[in-house]
Scaffold this motif. Structure first.
Motif, mmCIF file in Angstrom:
data_model
loop_
_atom_site.group_PDB
_atom_site.id
_atom_site.type_symbol
_atom_site.label_atom_id
_atom_site.label_comp_id
_atom_site.label_asym_id
_atom_site.label_seq_id
_atom_site.Cartn_x
_atom_site.Cartn_y
_atom_site.Cartn_z
ATOM 1 N N HIS A 199 45.965 34.638 44.396
ATOM 2 C CA HIS A 199 45.393 34.812 43.118
ATOM 3 C C HIS A 199 46.090 35.636 42.530
ATOM 4 C CE1 HIS A 199 41.217 33.031 44.644
ATOM 5 N NE2 HIS A 199 41.976 31.900 44.257
ATOM 6 N N LEU A 200 46.392 35.418 41.238
ATOM 7 C CA LEU A 200 47.151 36.519 40.347
ATOM 8 C C LEU A 200 45.970 36.740 39.304
ATOM 9 C CD1 LEU A 200 50.621 35.336 40.186
ATOM 10 C CD2 LEU A 200 49.518 37.003 41.674
ATOM 11 N N THR A 201 45.535 38.216 39.307
ATOM 12 C CA THR A 201 44.291 38.322 38.505
ATOM 13 C C THR A 201 44.443 39.662 37.747
ATOM 14 O OG1 THR A 201 43.254 39.771 40.146
ATOM 15 C CG2 THR A 201 42.794 37.239 40.354
ATOM 16 N N LYS A 202 43.528 39.883 36.926
ATOM 17 C CA LYS A 202 43.616 40.948 35.904
ATOM 18 C C LYS A 202 43.559 42.231 36.676
ATOM 19 C CE LYS A 202 41.967 42.416 31.409
ATOM 20 N NZ LYS A 202 40.821 42.180 30.236
ATOM 21 N N LEU A 203 44.314 43.292 36.475
ATOM 22 C CA LEU A 203 44.215 44.536 36.764
ATOM 23 C C LEU A 203 42.969 45.241 36.219
ATOM 24 C CD1 LEU A 203 45.490 46.771 38.682
ATOM 25 C CD2 LEU A 203 46.978 47.410 36.619
ATOM 26 N N GLU A 204 42.174 45.714 37.001
ATOM 27 C CA GLU A 204 41.176 46.524 36.499
ATOM 28 C C GLU A 204 40.719 47.785 37.265
ATOM 29 O OE1 GLU A 204 38.157 42.829 35.058
ATOM 30 O OE2 GLU A 204 38.450 42.895 37.069
ATOM 31 N N ASP A 205 39.840 48.490 36.594
ATOM 32 C CA ASP A 205 39.207 49.922 37.605
ATOM 33 C C ASP A 205 39.023 49.584 38.853
ATOM 34 O OD1 ASP A 205 39.869 50.893 35.084
ATOM 35 O OD2 ASP A 205 37.814 51.636 34.628
ATOM 36 N N LYS A 206 38.384 48.653 39.393
ATOM 37 C CA LYS A 206 38.076 48.288 40.887
ATOM 38 C C LYS A 206 39.319 48.024 41.491
ATOM 39 C CE LYS A 206 38.256 43.278 40.551
ATOM 40 N NZ LYS A 206 37.373 41.910 40.681
ATOM 41 N N HIS A 207 40.677 48.056 40.966
ATOM 42 C CA HIS A 207 41.718 48.125 41.975
ATOM 43 C C HIS A 207 42.216 49.460 42.024
ATOM 44 C CE1 HIS A 207 41.602 43.903 40.140
ATOM 45 N NE2 HIS A 207 41.577 43.785 41.407
ATOM 46 N N ALA A 208 41.750 50.539 41.219
ATOM 47 C CA ALA A 208 42.193 51.853 41.363
ATOM 48 C C ALA A 208 42.697 52.187 42.846
ATOM 49 C CB ALA A 208 41.327 52.768 40.674
ATOM 50 N N GLY A 209 42.002 52.299 43.846
ATOM 51 C CA GLY A 209 42.078 52.924 45.204
ATOM 52 C C GLY A 209 43.454 52.200 45.785
ATOM 53 N N ARG A 210 43.488 50.893 45.834
ATOM 54 C CA ARG A 210 44.842 50.311 46.333
ATOM 55 C C ARG A 210 46.079 50.400 45.418
ATOM 56 N NH1 ARG A 210 44.012 47.191 51.230
ATOM 57 N NH2 ARG A 210 45.404 45.578 50.576
ATOM 58 N N LEU A 211 45.567 50.467 44.246
ATOM 59 C CA LEU A 211 46.851 50.611 43.308
ATOM 60 C C LEU A 211 47.257 52.394 43.521
ATOM 61 C CD1 LEU A 211 48.855 49.819 40.900
ATOM 62 C CD2 LEU A 211 47.032 50.725 39.514
ATOM 63 N N HIS A 212 46.627 53.024 43.752
ATOM 64 C CA HIS A 212 46.766 54.592 43.784
ATOM 65 C C HIS A 212 47.580 54.796 45.203
ATOM 66 C CE1 HIS A 212 46.406 58.793 43.196
ATOM 67 N NE2 HIS A 212 46.273 58.956 44.566
ATOM 68 N N GLU A 213 47.223 53.887 46.338
ATOM 69 C CA GLU A 213 47.583 53.984 47.769
ATOM 70 C C GLU A 213 49.074 53.381 47.559
ATOM 71 O OE1 GLU A 213 47.374 51.364 52.040
ATOM 72 O OE2 GLU A 213 45.728 51.773 50.517
ATOM 73 N N MET A 214 49.406 52.382 46.855
ATOM 74 C CA MET A 214 50.802 51.788 46.623
ATOM 75 C C MET A 214 51.685 52.628 45.736
ATOM 76 S SD MET A 214 51.643 48.076 45.232
ATOM 77 C CE MET A 214 50.746 48.130 43.515
ATOM 78 N N ARG A 215 50.956 53.126 44.734
ATOM 79 C CA ARG A 215 51.847 54.106 43.674
ATOM 80 C C ARG A 215 52.116 55.393 44.194
ATOM 81 N NH1 ARG A 215 51.849 53.766 38.117
ATOM 82 N NH2 ARG A 215 53.575 54.824 38.552
ATOM 83 N N THR A 216 51.392 56.003 45.163
ATOM 84 C CA THR A 216 51.993 57.132 45.979
ATOM 85 C C THR A 216 52.533 57.089 47.141
ATOM 86 O OG1 THR A 216 49.529 57.300 46.870
ATOM 87 C CG2 THR A 216 49.895 58.274 44.815
ATOM 88 N N ASN A 217 52.924 55.504 47.641
ATOM 89 C CA ASN A 217 53.676 55.346 49.050
ATOM 90 C C ASN A 217 54.902 55.679 48.800
ATOM 91 O OD1 ASN A 217 54.971 54.093 51.013
ATOM 92 N ND2 ASN A 217 52.850 53.069 51.563
#
Length: 187
Positions: free
Chosen positions: A18-36
């Motif tokens: 599923h390709l979905t809209k980026l929302e605040d609920k994704h912040a934890g995993r996005l932060h994990e990815m962007r700090t890796n």
């Protein structure tokens, strides 16, 4: 002209994703990815220092969509409902009908064909829904994995810009790839 109206947001479904809209609920995993460090190794972009920085990145992405200057999707495996990566068109050269694709994926999903499946879907969307003439990619030339995935999808290396990026006190090069709509149709 490039079609950049994204309201309602274009949800995309593939065989496994599923390709979905980026929302605040994704912040934890996005932060994990962007700090890796592994994920960000070839990206000359600032890493978020805090969760607030990540939330600001999400707001910036939402603003790009509202201004019709870019669009990004969260890549989720069906049934998992978690951010595995992001993909989108970060820059739009509207007058040239040439959006620029970009993507990131968490390491636990590497080597499973997930990003390849997402790229296929986004290429289709770019050509069929956005009326793109060319899709561009700008990558670090040392990023062999990114070069290989682009080439598998028909992208051709157009050129190399030498030391055109300055980040954290160092210059680096950019390799520019493109896929023309007529070449995509022939694949």
């Amino acid at each position: 002209m490039l079609v950049t109206r994204f309201d309602p947001f274009p949800f995309i479904e593939t065989e496994r994703l599923h390709l979905t809209k980026l929302e605040d609920k994704h912040a934890g995993r996005l932060h994990e990815m962007r700090t890796n460090p592994e994920v960000m190794r070839y990206l000359q972009r600032s890493r978020p220092g805090s969760m607030e920085d990540t939330l600001e990145n999400i707001r910036n992405n939402q603003e790009l969509i509202q201004k019709q200057d870019g669009i990004s999707w969260v890549v989720e495996l069906k049934g998992e409902n978690l951010l595995a990566g992001v993909i989108g068109y970060w820059r739009m050269k509207k007058e040239y009908m040439r959006p620029e694709i970009g993507y990131l994926l968490l390491p636990q999903y590497w080597g499973k064909g997930i990003m390849s499946e997402a790229i296929r879907a986004i290429i289709r969307y770019g050509f069929e829904q956005m009326n793109a003439h060319t899709i561009e990619a700008d990558i670090n030339p040392e990023n062999d994995a990114s070069a290989k995935i682009l080439e598998r999808h028909g992208f051709v290396r157009e050129g190399l810009f030498r030391e055109n990026v300055f980040f954290e006190g160092e210059f680096s090069d950019s390799a520019i790839y493109s896929l023309l709509k007529r070449d995509w149709k022939n694949n």
